[in-house]
Design a protein around this motif. Structure first.
Motif, PDB file in Angstrom:
ATOM      1  N   LEU A   1      22.125  58.418  31.064  1.00 41.40           N
ATOM      2  CA  LEU A   1      22.803  57.487  30.160  1.00 41.40           C
ATOM      3  C   LEU A   1      23.810  58.238  29.295  1.00 41.40           C
TER       4      LEU A   1
ATOM      5  N   ASN B   1      21.263  50.969  30.323  1.00 39.51           N
ATOM      6  CA  ASN B   1      20.541  50.838  29.066  1.00 39.51           C
ATOM      7  C   ASN B   1      19.551  49.678  29.116  1.00 39.51           C
TER       8      ASN B   1
ATOM      9  N   TRP C   1      27.128  51.599  31.729  1.00 39.46           N
ATOM     10  CA  TRP C   1      26.212  52.073  30.688  1.00 39.46           C
ATOM     11  C   TRP C   1      25.306  50.939  30.235  1.00 39.46           C
TER      12      TRP C   1
END
Length: 319
Positions: free
Chosen positions: A194, A211, A207
């Motif tokens: 990440l 996440n 991302w």
């Protein structure tokens, strides 16, 4: 990535959970493009992801053995073995998947960097345990599917049962040890990946997907199992709060980017609502999933597995 094995049973009053597929572990990105991070750091991360994916692929594929064993346990008395008087003997067992390729990849990964002594050694034992159990399950699946037990008065069924019980126990024990080790390792690996994505792209759509799934898996790690039907509410609610924060982060991204996060955003939001419903029911039962929250648990598992598939598509197409 988790393998919480939910309680299963036939359609009867004693069943605590509806049959639901066990949660699968999401695999990392297939490649990490070069960016501002050093070439060595990116190479190390890619090597770790490749190794993790090889292990994850085998663990996901061999979940079928657990499902088959649970199906067997739904109708047979494990202490006595099959007698021929079982009401649901025709349920038999599920046939297993071919995992030859996955085993080869995992064995090759064991010899590669990064060296992970505890995980590598446990993976070796896990493969051996699976290879001891799998032929027994295959023989039993054929035996019950063909109803051979009608010809031998369950003689072969009893013989297979006596061999399968210790083999299954050893396999499940090794699976539990491996699962615990890999779960911890992947948490750290997820955070590294990440951070790498953010360094290259900022908090991009890719991302956002990573996440969401990292936080979703943290919730799944706390879901109930056969061995632990009572949920740690404090930990579960904390993980749900972290997942909620990830969803809000995704919402903020959507507000600034009309394209949003395709494939997964709707599913991710609905999943959060169900987690909160589930938490409310658990609060009333002091965390005991057997007291009115089983259907919610199955929905959460099924839809997590859907999100895993959708997230893989989203990551491949994200820009």
């Amino acid at each position: 990535m988790t393998t919480r094995a939910f309680l299963r049973g036939a359609a009867c009053a004693a069943a605590l959970f509806l049959a639901a597929p066990a949660p699968v572990w999401a695999q990392g990105s297939a490649a990490v493009p070069a960016g501002s991070a050093s070439k060595g750091q990116e190479d190390d991360l890619q090597a770790a992801i490749t190794k993790s994916n090889a292990y994850t692929g085998l663990m996901n594929r061999t979940l079928r053995a657990i499902q088959s064993w649970e199906r067997y346990g739904s109708w047979v008395d494990m202490k006595k073995g099959p007698t021929g008087k079982e009401r649901y003997i025709s349920y038999g067992m599920y046939s297993l998947y071919d995992v030859t390729g996955e085993i080869k990849k995992a064995e090759e990964a064991m010899a590669r960097e990064p060296k992970l002594p505890a995980i590598d050694e446990t993976m070796g034992r896990y493969i051996k345990a699976y290879q001891e159990l799998a032929p027994l399950i295959t023989n039993a699946e054929r035996y019950y599917d063909r109803k051979d037990y009608r010809d031998d008065n369950l003689a072969e069924g009893q013989k297979l049962h006596a061999a399968m019980v210790p083999a299954a126990r050893n396999f499940l024990d090794e699976r539990a040890r491996l699962d615990a080790l890999v779960r911890v390792y992947k948490r750290g690996l997820d955070q590294r990946e990440l951070a790498s994505v953010e360094e290259r792209e900022g908090k991009s759509a890719r991302w956002q997907v990573r996440n969401i799934m990292i936080n979703a898996r943290a919730v799944m790690d706390l879901m109930p199992s056969n061995e632990q039907p009572i949920v740690d509410l404090k930990a579960f609610n904390a993980a749900t709060a972290d997942y909620s924060a990830a969803v809000r982060e995704m919402d903020a991204f959507k507000d600034k980017n009309p394209g949003g996060v395709p494939f997964i955003e709707s599913q991710a939001s609905s999943w959060l609502g169900k987690l909160r419903d589930f938490s409310d029911k658990l609060a009333k039962s002091k965390g005991d999933v057997r007291r009115g929250a089983a259907n919610d648990a199955n929905w959460i598992v099924n839809n997590y597995n859907t999100m895993v598939s959708l997230s893989e598509t989203a990551i491949r197409t994200a820009r």
